[in-house]
Design an enzyme around this catalytic site. Structure first.
Site, PDB file in Angstrom:
ATOM      1  N   VAL A 290      -1.144  -2.200   0.718  1.00 13.21           N
ATOM      2  CA  VAL A 290      -0.141  -2.449  -0.315  1.00 13.21           C
ATOM      3  C   VAL A 290      -0.341  -1.406  -1.404  1.00 13.21           C
ATOM      4  CG1 VAL A 290       0.166  -4.917   0.149  1.00 13.21           C
ATOM      5  CG2 VAL A 290      -1.602  -4.172  -1.459  1.00 13.21           C
ATOM      6  N   SER A 291       0.686  -1.240  -2.233  1.00  9.79           N
ATOM      7  CA  SER A 291       0.656  -0.184  -3.245  1.00  9.79           C
ATOM      8  C   SER A 291       0.080  -0.612  -4.582  1.00  9.79           C
ATOM      9  CB  SER A 291       2.069   0.364  -3.462  1.00  9.79           C
ATOM     10  OG  SER A 291       2.554   0.918  -2.269  1.00  9.79           O
TER      11      SER A 291
END
Length: 115
Positions: A10-11
């Site tokens: 995930v970012s």
């Protein structure tokens, strides 16, 4: 004996990788928890610069399988993804991408799909 690994990313810290892990399990891949590499890093960071992915490469061996939910988990752009898949293919690791119907990106069909 082949082993199955999952790479989930995930970012931002406000996001979770649980949905990606759920997708991989729902697709029928039995990935032991210690073979799931999860990290929070921007997609703009090249794969070779990601700490978690680098650790994953060190653990994988010929005959292993890596599962990702989408190609963008593997790199920041098409060239980065291609380089990553080529590195894994050279190691003898198959790469399955769920978003592409589970196709092995290291196979001739997978390479054609990536193009």
């Amino acid at each position: 004996m082949s082993r199955t690994f999952a790479y989930v990313r995930v970012s931002t810290h406000g996001q979770t990788t649980e949905n990606q892990i759920g997708e991989i399990k729902a697709a029928g891949f039995d990935v032991h928890a210690r073979r799931v590499v999860s990290e929070t890093v921007s997609g703009s960071v090249a794969t070779k610069e990601r700490e978690g992915f680098t650790r994953l490469l060190d653990r994988m061996e010929e005959g292993d399988v890596l599962v990702v939910t989408k190609m963008d988990r593997l790199g920041r752009n098409a060239m980065d993804v291609r380089t990553t898949v080529e590195t894994l293919a050279e190691m003898g690791v198959k790469v399955h991408c769920l978003a592409l119907g589970g196709v092995d990106l290291t196979s001739s069909t997978g390479r054609m799909t990536m193009s």
